[in-house]
Design an enzyme around this catalytic site. Structure first.
Site, PDB file in Angstrom:
ATOM      1  N   PRO A 162       0.825  -1.214   0.000  1.00  0.00           N
ATOM      2  CA  PRO A 162       0.000   0.000   0.000  1.00  0.00           C
ATOM      3  C   PRO A 162       0.855   1.259   0.000  1.00  0.00           C
ATOM      4  CG  PRO A 162      -0.928  -1.609   1.487  1.00  0.00           C
ATOM      5  CD  PRO A 162       0.381  -2.183   1.012  1.00  0.00           C
ATOM      6  N   CYS A 163       0.489   2.206  -0.894  1.00  0.00           N
ATOM      7  CA  CYS A 163       1.374   3.342  -1.171  1.00  0.00           C
ATOM      8  C   CYS A 163       0.872   4.658  -0.617  1.00  0.00           C
ATOM      9  CB  CYS A 163       1.570   3.488  -2.676  1.00  0.00           C
ATOM     10  SG  CYS A 163       0.035   3.857  -3.576  1.00  0.00           S
ATOM     11  N   GLN A 164      -0.254   4.661   0.124  1.00  0.00           N
ATOM     12  CA  GLN A 164      -0.853   5.938   0.519  1.00  0.00           C
ATOM     13  C   GLN A 164       0.112   6.845   1.267  1.00  0.00           C
ATOM     14  OE1 GLN A 164      -2.254   2.989   0.819  1.00  0.00           O
ATOM     15  NE2 GLN A 164      -4.361   3.036   0.079  1.00  0.00           N
TER      16      GLN A 164
END
Length: 538
Positions: free
Chosen positions: A78-80
């Site tokens: 996950p890159c948030q």
């Protein structure tokens, strides 16, 4: 060749490998709708709902029993937290780093064990992630035994844009690991545009059942009504459009964005949250002076998902998240194709259609009615900071703000400020005590007349805050203007008073910054007078 997929999401990364004929033997994600979507589109794959950090730290026997050997491992943590759009790039990176290190720990455990079969591995994330991935990791860095060193940035690692690999989206990502360089199939002269995507699907409210040819996979054709999550409209309310347009085209010193979207280019990066009132909102024209958000299917096609791919979410929001968080299948297909070429393995000549798991329930948005969103009042302590719209001259702008209020005691203070440029090094703020005599005399009478007309539309500072928090409908029967309306009025007056050339003429004043464009001086003088009037009437 066998593939294991970590942080698999709805299956975008695996989908490209499936299309290239690879065998997907394992997939894992923590989010239920992602696992369900993966299972629904890839029956027979061993996909589980689990925590990748937990898996990465399992004892050897449990780890090997759960995670099968494979020649290829892919993963998109996950890159948030790494995205520049998240708190302007200042979000907490610690959990993101933990997820990346968990993935690298899994890579190392498979790569450096005895009789390893792992030959290729890829990590996909936003470009900003590069600075948070070290050049090399020792066994100790990853909490493992041994004397190996893992070097993630070697080989073909670098930034890649999905639009050059066939996806109709301008989506740049950083890929690192051990893999051959994928070959571009598009250039700036022949990329697939947003218009081509929308035209291929047709009007979302179409009722015919003619064949739709997939813009991304020309040998895939479905009857129009078979294409899921396409036949509905999510129309935007007027207040949503105004907010989005302001944020897109008049957001300080950030570049202007098209409103509505520019159809002659690939789609902008598809976001996981398909919101309306945001700078990143993707807004399409809908009839005359009306606008809508893309359907889930339109967004999926922008991401290069095939039109027979289903998104197993209970709501529109969940489906958009499944799409926006994915790796574009065309991008992953290019990676799979490069690996197949390196291994001299043939790949299918035609798109292999999906056989869905019939035992998994599916919610289709086709035919769903979505009401236009009703505007809600703002919280009574809502903050405000905005400039006279579309008036930035020589890096100067005039702002109205309530940031200096006592929000705890609900004692509100509105201020006029002159701001210069942006960023920690260049940004400056000025609040000179400007006198009307510092403005050329020929404008004095007009300015006084304008102030006499506009003053009755505001009251004291606390009441101005209450007006700001009202909806447009609540404000209509009142004689009052809120901060946006006041700034709009000042801008209209300046355009009436001054020609574009006159607006940029330099005026000398008695305090810093000592000289300013005439339009900035007049705008600041008027706004200061209005703020003084509101403070003086308490």
């Amino acid at each position: 060749m066998r593939v294991a997929d970590f942080f698999c999401g709805g299956g975008g990364f695996s989908e490209g490998f499936r299309q290239a004929g690879f065998e997907i033997v394992f997939a894992v994600d923590k989010w239920g709708p992602a696992v369900k979507t993966y299972k629904g589109n890839k029956p027979g794959v061993n996909v589980i709902q689990d925590d990748v950090i937990r898996i990465s730290e399992l004892p050897d026997d449990e780890f090997e029993a759960l995670v099968p050997d494979s020649e290829v491992i892919i993963g998109s943590p996950p890159c948030q937290s790494f995205s520049h759009s998240n708190k302007s790039g200042n979000a907490d990176k610690s959990i993101g780093i933990q997820l990346i290190e968990a993935y690298l720990r899994i890579i190392a455990r498979k790569k450096f064990k005895q009789k390893s079969v792992l030959k290729y591995w890829i990590l996909e994330n936003v470009p900003a992630v590069k600075q948070y991935i070290k050049e090399e990791y020792s066994a100790a860095d990853l909490g493992l035994e041994g004397d190996f060193v893992l070097r993630p940035h070697d080989g073909a690692s670098g930034k890649y844009n999905a639009k050059y690999f066939g996806a109709p989206t301008n989506r740049e990502r950083y890929l690192c690991g051990e893999f051959p360089e994928p070959i571009r199939v598009k250039n700036d002269n022949n990329v697939t545009t947003l218009k081509q995507v929308l035209d291929s699907l047709g009007n979302p409210l179409r009722t015919d059942n003619n064949l739709i040819t997939d813009i991304n996979y020309p040998d895939l054709k479905l009857e129009a009504q078979q294409v899921t999550d396409q036949h509905y409209i999510y129309e935007l309310a007027e207040f949503e459009c105004k907010t989005a347009k302001r944020l897109k085209q008049d957001k300080g010193y950030m570049g202007k964005m098209s409103f509505p979207e520019n159809l002659n280019k690939p789609a902008r990066t598809v976001m996981a949250t398909m919101t309306a009132s945001a700078r990143e909102a993707m807004i399409l024209g809908y009839g005359e002076n009306s606008y809508r958000l893309p359907t889930v299917r339109e967004a999926a096609c922008m991401m290069s998902f095939p039109i027979d791919y289903w998104f197993y979410g209970e709501s529109k929001g969940i489906k958009h998240t499944l799409v926006g968080n994915a790796v574009p299948p065309k991008m992953s297909y290019a990676l799979a194709k490069a690996i197949a070429k390196a291994e001299q393995i043939p790949i299918p000549n035609h798109y292999p259609q999906i056989k869905h798991d019939k035992d998994i329930g599916f919610v289709d948005l086709n035919g769903r009615k979505f009401a236009v969103r009703a505007e809600k009042p703002r919280r009574d302590v809502a903050k405000f900071k905005y400039h006279i719209p579309y008036l930035i001259i020589d890096a100067y702008r005039v702002e109205l703000t309530n940031y200096h209020s006592d929000f705890t005691q609900k004692i509100f203070k509105w201020d006029a400020e002159i701001h210069y440029s942006q960023g920690k090094e260049k940004a400056k703020k000025y609040t000179p005590a400007l006198k009307i005599k510092e403005i050329p005399e020929k404008y004095h009478e007009s300015i006084r007349d304008y102030l006499s007309r506009i003053k009755p539309t505001v009251t004291d500072m606390d009441s101005f805050q209450k007006v700001y928090c009202m909806t447009s409908e609540q404000r209509k029967p009142t004689p009052w203007e809120g901060p946006y309306e006041l700034l709009d009025s000042i801008r209209e007056y300046i355009d009436m008073l001054l020609t574009p050339k006159e607006q940029t003429e330099v005026v000398v004043i008695g305090e810093e910054p000592f000289s300013l464009p005439l339009a900035i001086v007049i705008g600041y003088y008027i706004l200061t007078a209005m703020v003084d009037f509101m403070g003086g009437s308490k």
